[in-house]
Scaffold this active site. Sequence first.
Site, PDB file in Angstrom:
ATOM      1  N   ARG A  24       0.821  -1.213   0.000  1.00  0.00           N
ATOM      2  CA  ARG A  24       0.000   0.000   0.000  1.00  0.00           C
ATOM      3  C   ARG A  24       0.857   1.267   0.000  1.00  0.00           C
ATOM      4  NH1 ARG A  24      -5.535  -0.971   1.727  1.00  0.00           N
ATOM      5  NH2 ARG A  24      -5.984  -2.917   0.693  1.00  0.00           N
ATOM      6  N   ARG A  28      -3.542   6.370   1.020  1.00  0.00           N
ATOM      7  CA  ARG A  28      -4.121   7.545   1.688  1.00  0.00           C
ATOM      8  C   ARG A  28      -3.215   8.267   2.670  1.00  0.00           C
ATOM      9  NH1 ARG A  28      -9.214   4.147   3.321  1.00  0.00           N
ATOM     10  NH2 ARG A  28      -7.458   2.709   3.293  1.00  0.00           N
ATOM     11  N   ARG A  37      -7.230  11.547  -5.109  1.00  0.00           N
ATOM     12  CA  ARG A  37      -8.331  10.698  -4.636  1.00  0.00           C
ATOM     13  C   ARG A  37      -9.631  11.469  -4.453  1.00  0.00           C
ATOM     14  NH1 ARG A  37     -12.048   8.105  -3.539  1.00  0.00           N
ATOM     15  NH2 ARG A  37     -12.308   6.383  -2.056  1.00  0.00           N
ATOM     16  N   ASP A  74      -6.458  -2.961  -7.520  1.00  0.00           N
ATOM     17  CA  ASP A  74      -6.932  -3.654  -6.322  1.00  0.00           C
ATOM     18  C   ASP A  74      -7.132  -5.125  -6.635  1.00  0.00           C
ATOM     19  OD1 ASP A  74      -7.904  -2.848  -3.463  1.00  0.00           O
ATOM     20  OD2 ASP A  74      -9.235  -4.434  -4.145  1.00  0.00           O
ATOM     21  N   TYR A 150     -14.365 -12.490  -0.162  1.00  0.00           N
ATOM     22  CA  TYR A 150     -15.016 -11.185  -0.400  1.00  0.00           C
ATOM     23  C   TYR A 150     -16.276 -11.341  -1.251  1.00  0.00           C
ATOM     24  CZ  TYR A 150     -11.312  -8.233   1.549  1.00  0.00           C
ATOM     25  OH  TYR A 150     -10.453  -7.608   2.393  1.00  0.00           O
TER      26      TYR A 150
HETATM   27  O1  CP3 Z   1       0.287   0.531  -3.244  1.00  0.00           O
HETATM   28  C1  CP3 Z   1      -0.148  -0.624  -3.367  1.00  0.00           C
HETATM   29  O2  CP3 Z   1       0.062  -1.524  -2.542  1.00  0.00           O
HETATM   30  C2  CP3 Z   1      -0.841  -1.009  -4.661  1.00  0.00           C
HETATM   31  C3  CP3 Z   1      -2.233  -1.099  -4.738  1.00  0.00           C
HETATM   32  C4  CP3 Z   1      -3.062  -2.025  -3.871  1.00  0.00           C
HETATM   33  C5  CP3 Z   1      -4.305  -1.592  -3.327  1.00  0.00           C
HETATM   34  N1  CP3 Z   1      -4.893  -2.669  -2.753  1.00  0.00           N
HETATM   35  C6  CP3 Z   1      -4.845  -0.239  -3.434  1.00  0.00           C
HETATM   36  C7  CP3 Z   1      -5.934   0.188  -2.524  1.00  0.00           C
HETATM   37  C8  CP3 Z   1      -2.905  -3.374  -3.535  1.00  0.00           C
HETATM   38  C9  CP3 Z   1      -1.735  -4.298  -3.812  1.00  0.00           C
HETATM   39  C10 CP3 Z   1      -4.082  -3.771  -2.835  1.00  0.00           C
HETATM   40  C11 CP3 Z   1      -4.308  -5.148  -2.359  1.00  0.00           C
HETATM   41  C12 CP3 Z   1      -5.509  -5.447  -1.575  1.00  0.00           C
HETATM   42  N2  CP3 Z   1      -6.759  -4.920  -1.699  1.00  0.00           N
HETATM   43  C13 CP3 Z   1      -5.566  -6.462  -0.577  1.00  0.00           C
HETATM   44  C14 CP3 Z   1      -4.437  -7.371  -0.182  1.00  0.00           C
HETATM   45  C15 CP3 Z   1      -3.483  -6.777   0.766  1.00  0.00           C
HETATM   46  C16 CP3 Z   1      -3.990  -6.632   2.167  1.00  0.00           C
HETATM   47  O3  CP3 Z   1      -4.176  -5.478   2.579  1.00  0.00           O
HETATM   48  O4  CP3 Z   1      -4.192  -7.648   2.844  1.00  0.00           O
HETATM   49  C17 CP3 Z   1      -6.880  -6.468  -0.074  1.00  0.00           C
HETATM   50  C18 CP3 Z   1      -7.409  -7.373   1.011  1.00  0.00           C
HETATM   51  C19 CP3 Z   1      -7.621  -5.497  -0.808  1.00  0.00           C
HETATM   52  C20 CP3 Z   1      -9.073  -5.190  -0.671  1.00  0.00           C
HETATM   53  C21 CP3 Z   1      -9.323  -3.795  -0.284  1.00  0.00           C
HETATM   54  N3  CP3 Z   1      -9.030  -2.689  -1.050  1.00  0.00           N
HETATM   55  C22 CP3 Z   1      -9.941  -3.337   0.910  1.00  0.00           C
HETATM   56  C23 CP3 Z   1     -10.415  -4.231   2.041  1.00  0.00           C
HETATM   57  C24 CP3 Z   1      -9.982  -1.954   0.824  1.00  0.00           C
HETATM   58  C25 CP3 Z   1     -10.658  -1.006   1.797  1.00  0.00           C
HETATM   59  C26 CP3 Z   1      -9.951  -0.932   3.074  1.00  0.00           C
HETATM   60  C27 CP3 Z   1      -8.825   0.058   2.988  1.00  0.00           C
HETATM   61  O5  CP3 Z   1      -7.710  -0.268   3.358  1.00  0.00           O
HETATM   62  O6  CP3 Z   1      -9.138   1.162   2.547  1.00  0.00           O
HETATM   63  C28 CP3 Z   1      -9.364  -1.547  -0.377  1.00  0.00           C
HETATM   64  C29 CP3 Z   1      -9.192  -0.178  -0.876  1.00  0.00           C
HETATM   65  C30 CP3 Z   1      -7.854   0.230  -1.389  1.00  0.00           C
HETATM   66  N4  CP3 Z   1      -7.050  -0.518  -2.193  1.00  0.00           N
HETATM   67  C31 CP3 Z   1      -7.228   1.494  -1.191  1.00  0.00           C
HETATM   68  C32 CP3 Z   1      -6.035   1.476  -1.908  1.00  0.00           C
HETATM   69  C33 CP3 Z   1      -5.036   2.579  -2.067  1.00  0.00           C
HETATM   70  C34 CP3 Z   1      -7.817   2.672  -0.409  1.00  0.00           C
HETATM   71  C35 CP3 Z   1      -8.923   3.248  -1.188  1.00  0.00           C
HETATM   72  C36 CP3 Z   1      -9.205   4.683  -0.924  1.00  0.00           C
HETATM   73  O7  CP3 Z   1      -8.375   5.556  -1.225  1.00  0.00           O
HETATM   74  O8  CP3 Z   1     -10.339   4.961  -0.492  1.00  0.00           O
END
Ligand code: CP3
Length: 343
Positions: A24, A28, A37, A74, A150
Amino acid sequence: MEDSKFLRALNLQPNSIPPVWFMRQAGRYLPEYQKIRKNYSNFLDMCKQPKTCAELAMQPIERFDLDASILFSDILTIPDALNLGLAFYEGEGPKFSNPISSPDDIKKLIPFDINNLGYVFKAVEETKNLLPNDIPLIGFCGSPWTLAAYSIEGGGSKNFNKTKKFMREYPNELQNFLEILSSACFDYLKQQVLSGVNTLQIFDSWADLLSDNELERFSLKYTRMLAELLKKDPVTADIPIILFEKSPNKKVEDLVFKEITCVSLYWQEDIERISKNLIGLFAIQGNLDPKVLLRSDESIWQETKRICNVMKEYPGFIFNLGHGITPDIDPNKVQVMIDAIRQ
Ligand code: CP3
């Protein structure tokens, strides 16, 4: 690419200073991310803009001079492409409007078609255009199990009770779904490689929902199937695979398998013990607790140095966090961690 410290580590070659990137890293906690964003109410709409994804992936590279970049996207793009109707609104996690509620929903699924994910492959190309030549790009997917969880739950959840109930009532139908997802993940990762990614990471973030037997039957079996498909295909055979398993009820040493190159350790894992058992066999990525980045500079420095010292003699060490960085972390604290690694 020859002088990439990250790829050297994946080849089990030593580096005097470990390469660093973190989960990540584009997100944010960065004010420059927030600026872009705020133009989108649904996060997924932003993921569908390849040029924006490329710009976001570059932000942490430019700020911290990291050793690897990760595709901005994602893991839930696959269930979205299966028409489960994904959206991410402000302050909520992911939500599916058509989750998998019954075995019938699995039967009625549309065939997976990578053409529905063209925006991801364009994002790979756009990101490669912006990245310096010596910085590899990591492509990724969720594990079939994590995507199934999910898709059945209809979004995030504390204990995934619907998913567990489905698993107990319909284990065979769940396995059919896992097979569909494994094949979709393979097509998806292969196309990411064809578009330019240099490494692949598989996120099994919900492995910890499963008991030992269930982990084998519903998660590892399909992750291995996916890795085997990748190793058999000439397009992806030589691409390193990194596996992230979140705190499973099984020792890491007992779940790694020969098709993977590197294991990404959750922050609760004991990197010292694991490194002694995996040396010479797998690269290791990890595993600073992201919450350490909320502490004093001194404490961040100490914990970072502790991990670097434990891994000093380990050929194939990549510094990373033990899970994704959270929005409450100050980017200056990340800089402290990076300085500690490099000094
Ligand atoms: O920078 C990076 O790592 C690259 C992009 C990336 C994102 N998600 C962007 C993202 C990667 C590799 C992921 C993987 C991801 N997504 C996982 C596996 C890793 C882990 O955390 O265990 C999972 C479970 C998800 C599913 C997911 N995506 C959830 C549950 C959420 C909401 C919760 C949260 O953390 O906000 C997301 C949203 C998400 N994916 C954001 C980002 C940057 C935040 C979105 C926002 O800006 O509102």
